[in-house]
Design an enzyme around this catalytic site. Sequence first.
Site, PDB file in Angstrom:
ATOM      1  N   GLY A  84       0.868  -1.164   0.065  1.00  0.00           N
ATOM      2  CA  GLY A  84       0.216   0.179   0.159  1.00  0.00           C
ATOM      3  C   GLY A  84       0.680   1.315  -0.007  1.00  0.00           C
TER       4      GLY A  84
ATOM      5  N   CYS B 182     -26.820  -9.775 -17.213  1.00  0.00           N
ATOM      6  CA  CYS B 182     -26.323  -9.510 -18.197  1.00  0.00           C
ATOM      7  C   CYS B 182     -27.397  -9.865 -19.422  1.00  0.00           C
ATOM      8  CB  CYS B 182     -25.101 -10.180 -18.327  1.00  0.00           C
ATOM      9  SG  CYS B 182     -24.398 -10.225 -20.102  1.00  0.00           S
TER      10      CYS B 182
ATOM     11  N   CYS C  29     -25.387 -12.897 -21.479  1.00  0.00           N
ATOM     12  CA  CYS C  29     -24.940 -14.120 -20.791  1.00  0.00           C
ATOM     13  C   CYS C  29     -25.951 -14.546 -19.498  1.00  0.00           C
ATOM     14  CB  CYS C  29     -23.622 -14.322 -20.404  1.00  0.00           C
ATOM     15  SG  CYS C  29     -22.986 -13.478 -18.938  1.00  0.00           S
TER      16      CYS C  29
ATOM     17  N   CYS D 142     -22.058  -7.632 -19.404  1.00  0.00           N
ATOM     18  CA  CYS D 142     -20.984  -7.770 -18.758  1.00  0.00           C
ATOM     19  C   CYS D 142     -19.896  -6.954 -19.151  1.00  0.00           C
ATOM     20  CB  CYS D 142     -20.383  -9.184 -18.852  1.00  0.00           C
ATOM     21  SG  CYS D 142     -21.379 -10.317 -17.966  1.00  0.00           S
TER      22      CYS D 142
ATOM     23  N   CYS E 175     -18.118 -12.967 -19.954  1.00  0.00           N
ATOM     24  CA  CYS E 175     -19.006 -13.031 -20.557  1.00  0.00           C
ATOM     25  C   CYS E 175     -19.282 -14.174 -21.644  1.00  0.00           C
ATOM     26  CB  CYS E 175     -19.483 -11.706 -21.284  1.00  0.00           C
ATOM     27  SG  CYS E 175     -21.295 -11.629 -21.835  1.00  0.00           S
TER      28      CYS E 175
END
Lengths: 261, 312, 227
Positions: free
Chosen positions: B35, B244, B247, B269, B275
Amino acid sequence: MTMLERMAVTDQPLLRVEGLTKRYGPRIGCADVSFDLYPGEVLGIVGESGSGKSTLLSCLAGHQRPDLGRISYDGRDVLAMSETDRRRLSRTDWAYVHQNPRDGLRMGVSAGGNVGERLMAVGARHYGEIRGKATDWLGRVEIAADRIDDRPSAFSGGMQQRLQIARNLVTSPRLVFMDEPTGGLDVSVQARLLDLLRGLVRDLGLSVIIVTHDLAVVRLLAHRLMVMKSGRVVEQGLTDQVLDDPQHAYTQLLVSSVLQV
Amino acid sequence: MTEHIEAGAYTFAYLDEQTKRMIRRAILKGIAVPGYQVPFASREMPMPYGWGTGGVQVTAACLVPEDRLKVIDQGADDTTNAVSIRRFFQRTAGVATTEATTEATVIQTRHRIPETPLKAGQILVYQVPIPEPLRFLEPRETETRKMHELEEYGLMHVKLYEDIARHGQIATSYAYPVKVEGRYVMDPSPIPRFDNPKLSGNPAIQLFGAGREQRIYALPPWTEVVSLDFDDHPFQTSKAPHDCDLCGAQDSYLDEVITDDQGGRMFVCSDTDFCEGRRAKGHAGRLGGDQKSSKTFANSFEGIWPGTEGAR
Amino acid sequence: MIEVHDLAKSFTLHNQGGAVIPVMAGAALTVAPGECVGLVGRSGAGKSTLMRMVYGNYLAGSGSLIVAGVDVATASPREIIALRRHTLGYVSQFLRVVPRVPTLEVVAEPLLALGTPADEARNRAADLLRRLNIPERLWTLSPTTFSGGEQQRVNIARGFAHAYPALLLDEPTASLDAANREVVLTLIEEAKARGAAILGIFHDEAARARVCDRLVDVTGFTPRLAA
């Protein structure tokens, strides 16, 4: 705890300053300044521009490091503290009110966010409680609750200054540094601010160090007064005694130069 | 590592070896201090800032000839940015490329984390425009570095407070700030906050490169990453409340695509590989599973993805 | 309660060639609890100066100034502040307050500073203002806009709000009408009755005769202008 009780329970100074000296090269910022500040006490520091009062304040508040001397706060050696500890102290137990509220506020953040920042900095993580405290503090400094989401840029100078005070006092600090807090405000606004500060000092038992060149302000606010000239303290004592029976030539000049205090 | 794939044309992966060493050191330091933003001497790349120069340099420093590279932009493998960067490394490093998340060893991404869970051994490289999460409220770099040093992160919550005060909820929907291993607050790059939970406990190595800002930071595998929030306004992911249309996935991040100027629209997606994988397995959404790719499908509507022609 | 011994004072005017002006020498007096002592002497003889020294407003040059066991001549500012807060009250001729603060708050302030609950302090302030005939409609206004007589009465109310064991009164009945003068004298008598030691300056001879048990002529403390 009222100021009286705080004074009664402790006979130890909250802040003890010994031989504080700060030089800028060959020039003296402030030299050999010593004093004690007790809980609930307001100490005024007066002097003209360049007298070293602002240097002294910034050394005390940890914004500058003095060359010589000792500062102990509540029994702890401030100058020996790690920066982490000192900065933690300065956002919890200490507060600093700038002359220009723009220096002490986040102008792009709402009034509530400004007041809440110190709470969040010490770990407050409940939005509702933070907002509740911010609302309470806005009330105490006489800012209407419905302004909580407004930015300080929409406030008048007096309101900004009161907001700065609320932002500083929300974590219940014990020691407040003020640099010309009423400077740049209209006289009527000054009076309101003075009244507010007096009430807060009394009700919260704050210890305050206030730097100003306005003798009327210190007469109404400070218990004790320190007069500085060329970086040195030339006189200190009870505020009304120093103003009404000044001993040092410079203080006499200062007092007699003011129209009426 | 030093052999040139295209004889004499470029050093492997474009950057010279000394530069790659320098970047690898920064990466290692970033991994050692999760970080923490490590400064590095960002190089001029043959693409403009804002096009992923930071990510490209990190990728270049990580690639080995055996790698299989996937590049995605907003989840899609076939948009300009993704295609150009993929082609850049094909030419300069000669590495294999793929669109399949599961097959890739290095994935460079802009604005998304793939839906398919990553595995140990994979490296995910993020392109970062502004690495400093505190900059919104504190523009001074000297001060923000001090704040990181001393863990003074109250300001981050001020930002979230402002969101709630103004919008009634935390409206930050991307680049949502996180705290890494209880220490550094980090900007996860402009991924949707939907992806934030995937940052934490991820078995892959996650590297972040900001070219213009000259910063690299990292999350080693299995790092704990917590999205900042309030007790009474806990962190929540968000996505469009649809499935979606291609899909039928209910749990993937969706792009809204305008299909005509009569208000027609569809949700697909954003992760094209995910997808397509689902449709290959026979899943179908409202508009069926016969399209080649969600983005390509979208592109069949004029003017939606301008500039992608060159990539195809 | 108040004991002054061999007190001397001079002013040094640094900005006027360092002139040293002796204003008092050999001052001595005592005030017992329940007693009211009046200071007399021609104008400029040092009545107010002496009183200001007792209050710590002027620095004593030499000698001692003992109020409730505290030597004001040598006490630290902190000790004097505590003395003033608890023990020693002072009604000056001038009202000095923060502008804008309502009269009721001005009067209640000494009690609030002692930690008295706000309601109780305000009730006590209201009683005094009522007795001193300050119309209730003025209570929410700042006294800075009041007439001289009204300001003087607010000042008195403030000085009597807390039952100080020692009180300094500088011309408390000046510029008051007969009715209000009577109220002030009654307040003084009540304070004496509860045991307060009072040191006062009264130009009003009838008032002086009524409340003072003894008089001290400060003319005797005036130094010969030999310096």
